[in-house]
Design an enzyme around this catalytic site. Structure first.
Site, mmCIF file in Angstrom:
data_model
loop_
_atom_site.group_PDB
_atom_site.id
_atom_site.type_symbol
_atom_site.label_atom_id
_atom_site.label_comp_id
_atom_site.label_asym_id
_atom_site.label_seq_id
_atom_site.Cartn_x
_atom_site.Cartn_y
_atom_site.Cartn_z
ATOM 1 N N ASP A 137 0.864 -1.174 0.000
ATOM 2 C CA ASP A 137 0.000 0.000 0.000
ATOM 3 C C ASP A 137 0.911 1.238 0.000
ATOM 4 O O ASP A 137 2.133 1.113 0.137
ATOM 5 C CB ASP A 137 -0.863 -0.042 1.272
ATOM 6 C CG ASP A 137 -2.054 0.897 1.207
ATOM 7 O OD1 ASP A 137 -2.225 1.599 0.194
ATOM 8 O OD2 ASP A 137 -2.818 0.929 2.184
ATOM 9 N N ASP A 145 -8.904 3.841 -1.759
ATOM 10 C CA ASP A 145 -9.768 4.123 -0.618
ATOM 11 C C ASP A 145 -11.100 4.707 -1.057
ATOM 12 O O ASP A 145 -11.319 5.915 -0.992
ATOM 13 C CB ASP A 145 -9.039 5.054 0.347
ATOM 14 C CG ASP A 145 -7.771 4.397 0.886
ATOM 15 O OD1 ASP A 145 -7.650 3.170 0.749
ATOM 16 O OD2 ASP A 145 -6.917 5.100 1.430
#
Lengths: 940, 484
Positions: free
Chosen positions: A540, A615
């Site tokens: 990430d 996200d």
């Protein structure tokens, strides 16, 4: 002082907008974008100096000169294998070398001979293999047209927007800020308008020309330093941006250039900002917006009923893409008029790319079919990695599963509620203070015990490993990277430091092969303590995310070896995933296929694993946009795509959650994820009814795993997307060109997820004149080439199987995909109106490279014709033994036979069957043959 | 249609300890199962009876045909357990994974028998402790039943002992609860008695104070009697104040606006005013001095309204006036003391009533938790649970955060006293207020054993207490014992 004021004004202006937007630049706030975009649409100042033309077997070189500043460029043209043309433009003699993107192409693309057809003062004509395909080069102004017969397929610099900010020495800082507000180009043009004619071509030395040009050049603010919010970009190398335009006559639909939260079909950008490609960690991104997101693939596809083409702009710097609608007549000029005609009112799409640094390196993929473009692009950057079968199952993630007991309880919850899953994930909190490769001693004291517990259930785990490294002298990873001097450097030569999850963090220079090799070695079982074979990795924050950096990323003047971060920015995430995937391969001695999920990506990232759309939020709009976002990624090679099921931020209501599971079950990467602050949302927490709906959606996914696996095998072999827009399979059906609320999985399944709250029904477009489609649940038959209203309840997932296809399913649903390894197949044979069908079956061990290295796999063709269904080998030289057998055959749209006979090498025997006249489904019981053998089932 | 009464069997993953007496009964049962399994194995092909419980065995007798247990279909007996699902209810494949809705019977000699979903047959995971679910031999499953049986019996016995001990303690706690309850009731009665005493005293004090005030007023009044320059002036001032329209005479309305009843501040009626003014009709200053002014000075029935009084300015305090106010002040101080005592008592009564109105369980077995707090340290946090009151979390840096205030018992209907809910704690950043759910577990001590935060700001605590030990369970167990 001036800059502070400007920054202040910007802050105030942005304060009025959504909070998240102010963190990110608009084109106006990115100085090169503003400079490039204000460039006039007059005739190009570039002309080709035909005297410099050199043609070798497959390569043409030619100098271009900017008549305004006398700077010369070198054009290289290649005809590549597979109907592609490569165009490279660099400064002939740059002050310093300019960055050329390494490691993205799988190799030097093989070339084909390029021959000259004709040449005169106006330009040259080159043959692209056939008589029909020619490349017309116009000298003054410089322009290139690719023609097929009398049709112009694509023009380069048709609008004269080629621009190349040549590198120049840094001058006295006092002259930095010019008071001139108008376009630099206008003033330059005025200044040189009288000189242009007098210059004799090719006589002057380029150095002289450059000096002369430079002395007269006005400079604009932002060329030698720019500031965004409080961040100063020192720009030691000054301006270096590049631009080029492409015209696509006859084209009204263009796609690609992910990642944007945008419809599948790209919009024109005249009224707003261009689409931006600059990998960024965007907090709560907005929908239908050209803003940059986490990843960038600079590939654009054009499509009309005749042809599909692609433009691959190989540049890793900040890039913007302008798209405008035009009519063809307006930009057609020069030599090409001798060769081709285009109706002047024909629609045309103009595309313009501009990047902050590097060189122009473009691959023009000429199709003509969509599948040709996929093959062409795959031949350049590689195909989707073939994932382990289990990774196509369901993934249960959350920020965070708090401790080993939590993991155990969630795992048990799946068994208790009889929902299959393959992977449980650990986010950043599992580490010791965000020190990756470590475990929190209190919450995860025995990671191997935990992993063994999962292994006992034939399940797996993914743990996060981010690229930012906590600056802490007690942290081994940090100490080693520092002592090996492998961190990215700041502009002053010290180790670059930024804020991220662990606090102050260093950023390993993943562009350095030594760094990547060392990183890969850290995944060895003895280096990564607590790791085991069933632990995989998630990268990430690899844009890279720097909380206190400009636009939440790294300063552009940070240094990677000899290059600026500016040059390599969009590559960083690719390198992180590349090194991690390599680590997972190495730890198994090269035997096991890796699985790595990444958030940031670039062209070529498909070779290293899966991506997700970052996200998102628990909103219906985010559910809906997951379809075009993954379709766009699939078009540019990245098939293994998914969105966080349920939405990362905020709390989904049960209806949204159920609908998201139903959608995610039919998207390639199927993972639920949730923010730390959200209430728990494991599938069984919303009452028995919703649990049942989610269970059913997940089970549908597991039943179809053989088909998913086969689609990924194909994506790996050919580069074809797993999840496809309808137009890919129905390229001449104009009605499909803008559809992005439904999609195809391979060629055989059409899915229209329900993405509206309280929906009573959806309108499904079933394509194909003369084709039929079967409802995958009721087996009801519908004609193609119609809009079908499908009433829905909360349990409905509208899915249709194409008449003429055969899909293998495993209908015995177990606790994980691995548990289903030896289970038998049910074949769903959906007959075409002609009474035929075909499909495939692919089987291997599901997790090693043996399919590739030792040809250990089964690949068979299933054909139904003349009332007989047979299985024949598609790969004579491969070998694999499976325990799976054929349990059942369903023939959709079938008729009642009088007898059904199975024929194998061992002889014949009759099979039991039943026919449901109401649904026209013939069910043949238990052929019982091994899935890897030859057999025929005859209907009499 | 076959009618069949299902034998209640636990799932394999249910642990014996938590399901009460049932396992023990089943431990008894397995001996019988052993015998029958051995006998019947002689007669039937072992593949055909795979996954079938003893009770069901009769439906799977080797015949030509097999009737699906739901009666929906008759199939050749060959097709029982042939790894192809024929019956809609899955009953033809009890021993394979062919039917999605099927179930497999683990005989589990040495432990307890149970059912598993048929999807768990031959999936490479050992589910039955006898390993019978993995009969395709791809996975080797050691038989762990005997060990498990021993372990479970030991665990069960230990748990029973613990429950025994817990029950013993619980009975004591109930007893204690009874006396504590009585004590609190007595306390309440005492407090109520004190309260009424205080009220009486306060009455008396008030009366005395009124008298003192009146006396003071009288003293002051005498000093300012009519004829006296100052007094006349005062009478004239009061008159002026009451005379709202300044016409030199007082109407009934004007008097009503300015004069009220001394005792309760109530407005005067027209008759009362007429009487006070010595007759109907407006009164001039002279008549006022002769009538209402005298009544005001006597301070027995009426007084000047409070908001008007302020306008009168400071009283003219000469040496002769001091004694009267000091007596009044003395009265005032006593009064204040009394009122405070009264308030305190009232608050105590309120608290006690609240305590007594709380639900402490069917036998008030949880009453002893009232007023106590239990602590647990987890890493840098100290959690504090005060049943029926509140929950807090204190970090090592010293900041204390409320994790919720007592709300109610939140257990399921059959065990209402198994969970406590605390709500409305300190709000989370960008989120809702913190909440805590406390589960009560039978234990021989009272202690906070575990704290978790599965979702941010939603805490789950485990409190051990003998009071959570189940009466019912004990009765059942005794029943089992007596069966032995």
């Amino acid at each position: 002082m001036v800059w502070f004021l400007v920054a202040g004004v910007l802050l105030v202006l942005n304060g009025v907008r959504a909070v998240d937007r102010s963190n990110f630049k608009t084109c106006d706030q990115s100085s090169f974008c503003k400079r490039m975009r204000t460039m006039g649409l007059d005739q190009s100042p570039y002309r080709a100096i035909l005297e410099t033309l050199e043609l070798s077997d497959s390569r043409l070189t030619l100098q271009l000169i900017n008549d305004n500043n006398k700077v010369r460029l070198l054009l290289e043209l290649y005809r590549l294998q597979g109907n592609m043309t490569r165009l490279k433009i660099n400064e002939l003699k740059p002050l310093r070398s300019r960055f050329e993107v390494p490691d993205v192409l799988v190799g030097e693309p093989p070339t084909k001979p390029l021959s000259m057809v004709s040449r005169d003062e106006a330009g040259v004509v080159l043959s692209l293999g056939t008589d029909a395909h020619q490349l017309v080069l116009n000298a003054r102004p410089f322009r290139l047209d690719i023609v097929e017969g009398a049709r112009v397929l694509l023009s380069v610099n048709g609008r004269g927007l080629l621009a190349f900010e040549h590198l120049r020495p840094r001058k006295d800082t006092l002259s930095k800020i010019s008071s001139t507000v108008g376009s630099m180009w206008d003033s330059i043009k005025n200044m040189f308008s009288s000189n242009t004619q007098k210059d004799s071509e090719g006589e002057e030395t380029t150095e002289g020309a450059q000096e002369e040009g430079e002395e007269r050049e006005e400079e604009e603010p932002g060329m030698w330093e720019e500031t965004f919010k409080s961040h100063v970009d020192s720009k030691p190398n000054g301006p270096s941006s590049i631009s080029l335009d492409f015209s696509l006559p006859g084209v009204e639909h263009v796609y690609g250039i992910p990642e944007h939260a945008e419809n599948l079909r790209l919009k024109t950008t005249d009224k707003g900002d261009p689409y931006r490609l600059y990998n960024l960690d965007v907090f709560q991104y907005e929908l239908y917006n050209p803003m940059a997101l986490y990843g960038a693939v600079p590939v654009l596809l054009s499509h009309n009923a005749q042809r599909t083409m692609g433009i691959f702009w190989l540049n890793a710097a900040e890039t913007w893409v302008d798209i405008s609608a035009n009519t063809a007549g307006k930009t057609l000029s020069g030599k090409v008029l001798d060769h081709a005609q285009v109706p002047s009112d024909a629609p045309q799409t103009d595309v313009r790319w501009f990047s902050e640094s590097g060189i122009i390196d473009v691959f023009i993929m000429l199709g003509p079919k969509p599948s040709d473009v996929f093959t062409q692009y795959a031949s350049l950057t590689g195909t989707q990695s073939f994932p382990p079968l289990s990774t196509l199952g369901y993934h249960q993630c959350r920020w965070n599963y708090n401790d080993q007991e939590d993991v155990r309880a969630v795992d048990a919850g799946f068994d208790e509620h009889d929902i299959p899953y393959d992977f449980i994930w650990l986010d950043i909190e599992h580490t010791d203070g965000k020190r990756y490769f470590t475990w929190d001693a209190a919450n995860f004291p025995q990671p191997r015990d935990m992993l063994r517990g999962l292994q006992d259930k034939r399940r797996k785990m993914v743990a996060i490993v981010d690229p930012h490294i906590k600056v802490d002298s007690g942290y081994r990873i940090h100490n080693e990277i520092r002592s090996r001097n492998l961190y990215v450097k700041d502009k002053d030569g010290g180790n670059y430091e930024g804020w991220c999850w662990p606090g102050t963090a260093g950023y390993p220079d993943f562009t350095d092969p030594e760094m990547r090799a060392w990183w890969a070695s850290m995944f060895a079982y003895d280096k990564y303590e607590g790791s085991m074979e069933n632990l995989y990795t998630w990268n990430d924050m690899n844009e890279p995310s720097v909380f206190n950096g400009p636009e939440v990323t790294m300063h552009k003047d940070a240094i990677h070896g000899t290059w600026e971060h500016r040059d390599v920015h969009n590559l960083y995430g690719l390198y992180v995933q590349m090194a991690t995937a390599e680590g997972l391969i190495q730890r198994s001695g090269g035997v096991e296929r890796p699985f790595v999920l990444t958030r940031a990506f670039f062209a070529g990232s498909q070779r290293y694993g899966a991506v997700w759309t970052g996200d998102n939020a628990a909103e219906w709009g985010h559910l809906k946009i997951s379809i075009p976002m993954c379709l766009s990624l699939g078009l540019v090679g990245i098939s293994f795509c998914g969105a966080d099921v349920g939405g990362f931020f905020k709390n989904p209501g049960p209806e949204l959650l159920v609908r998201w599971y139903q959608t995610g079950a039919y998207q390639p990467f199927f993972r639920a994820h949730a923010h730390l602050d959200t209430p728990r949302r494991e599938p069984w927490l919303f009452g028995p009814q919703n649990t049942a709906l989610i269970r059913d959606a997940v089970r549908q996914r597991y039943a179809l795993l053989p088909y998913w696996y086969q689609l990924f095998y194909h994506a790996h072999r050919t580069g074809e997307p797993v999840m496809r827009p309808l137009w890919v399979e129905y390229p001449q059906d104009v009605a499909t060109f803008t559809i992005d609320d439904q999609f195809l999985l391979g060629r055989h399944l059409l899915v229209h997820p329900v993405t509206e709250q309280g929906s009573q029904g959806v309108s499904v477009y079933l394509p194909g004149v003369g084709e039929v489609w079967y409802d995958a649940h009721t087996f009801r038959r519908h004609d193609g080439d119609q809009n079908l209203f499908v009433p829905v309840t909360l349990s409905s997932i509208p899915v249709f199987q194409r008449g003429g296809s055969i899909i293998p399913r495993k209908v015995r649903i177990r606790r994980s995909s691995t548990c289903m390894e030896n289970d038998p197949y049910t074949l769903y044979v959906a007959l075409s109106p002609q009474g035929t069908a075909d499909g495939e079956i692919y089987i291997d061990d599901g997790h090693t490279f043996n399919y590739d290295r030792q040809k250990q796999f089964i690949h068979r063709r299933l054909t139904f014709a003349n009332s007989s269904l047979s299985s024949s080998n598609l790969s004579a030289d491969s070998q694999f033994t499976t325990a799976s057998w054929i349990e059942r055959v369903l023939i959709l749209g079938g008729q009642e036979p009088s007898a059904v006979t199975l024929r194998t090498a061992d002889g014949s025997r009759s099979l039991e069957f039943e026919f449901d006249a109401a649904t026209s489904v013939l069910t043949i019981h238990k052929p019982g043959v091994n899935a890897g053998s030859d057999w025929t089932v005859l209907l009499q | 249609m076959v009618l069949f009464k299902e034998v209640l069997l636990p799932k394999c993953n249910e642990s014996g300890g938590s399901s009460g007496y049932l396992p023990l009964a089943l431990i008894m049962q397995y001996h019988i199962v052993v015998a029958v399994a051995i006998c019947s194995a002689v007669f039937v092909d072992s593949r055909k009876i795979r996954g079938i419980s003893l009770a069901y065995r009769k439906f799977y007798k080797e015949k030509k045909t097999f009737l699906c247990l739901d009666g929906s279909k008759i199939i050749p007996f060959d097709q029982v357990n042939d790894d192809y699902c024929d019956c809609l209810d899955g009953s033809d494949e009890p021993g394979t994974a062919a039917c999605l809705n099927g179930r497999f019977y683990c005989t589990n000699l040495g432990f307890r028998p149970c059912y598993i979903q048929s999807s768990r047959v031959n999936d490479g995971i050992c589910d039955c402790c006898d390993g019978s679910d993995e009969h395709d031999k791809r996975t080797r499953c050691p038989n762990t039943c005997r060990n498990l049986g021993q372990q479970e019996r030991a665990a069960l016995e230990a748990e029973m002992r613990a429950v025994d001990d817990g029950m013993h303690l619980k009975r004591q706690l109930i007893k204690e609860g009874v006396s504590m309850w009585q004590e609190k009731q007595n306390q309440l009665k005492d407090l109520q008695r004190i309260l009424s005493g205080l009220q009486t005293k306060l009455e008396a004090h008030r009366k005395r104070k009124l008298e003192a005030d009146a006396h003071q007023a009288k003293v002051m009044g005498v000093l300012k009697s009519p004829g006296d320059g100052a007094g006349g002036k005062t009478a004239a001032r009061i008159f002026g104040q009451l005379d709202i329209n300044k016409d030199g005479s007082l109407t009934v309305d004007e008097v009503q606006a300015g004069v009220v009843n001394l005792q309760d501040d109530r407005s005067l009626t027209e008759e009362e005013v007429t009487a006070l003014l010595g007759g109907p009709g407006p009164a001039d200053l002279f008549r006022f001095q002769q009538t209402l002014w005298r009544s005001l000075q006597a301070a027995k029935k009426v007084k000047i309204k409070a908001d008007l009084r302020g306008d009168l300015g400071p009283p003219n305090e000469g040496p002769a006036t001091r004694a009267a106010p000091s007596a009044a002040r003395q009265g005032e101080a006593n009064l204040k003391e009394m009122e405070e005592a009264l308030e305190t008592t009232r608050a105590e009564i309120g608290n006690l009533e609240k305590v007594l109105s709380t639900d402490y369980g069917s036998s008030r077995e949880f009453l002893y938790l009232q007023g106590q707090c239990f602590q647990l340290v987890v890493y840098e946090y100290t959690y504090s649970l005060c049943p029926f009151s509140h929950v807090t979390q204190k970090s090592s840096t010293g900041a204390e955060v409320s994790l919720g205030k007592w709300r109610y018992w939140a257990g399921p209907q059959e065990h209402p006293y198994s969970r406590m809910e605390f709500e409305d704690g300190a709000p989370c950043w960008q989120g809702p207020p913190r909440t805590t759910l406390v589960t009560l577990t039978c234990g021989t001590e009272t202690a906070l054993k575990r704290v978790r935060e599965p979702t941010k700001c939603q805490y789950i605590m485990e409190l051990w207490t003998p009071s959570a030990c189940e009466q019912q369970r004990e009765a059942r167990r005794r029943g089992v014992h007596s069966e032995l």
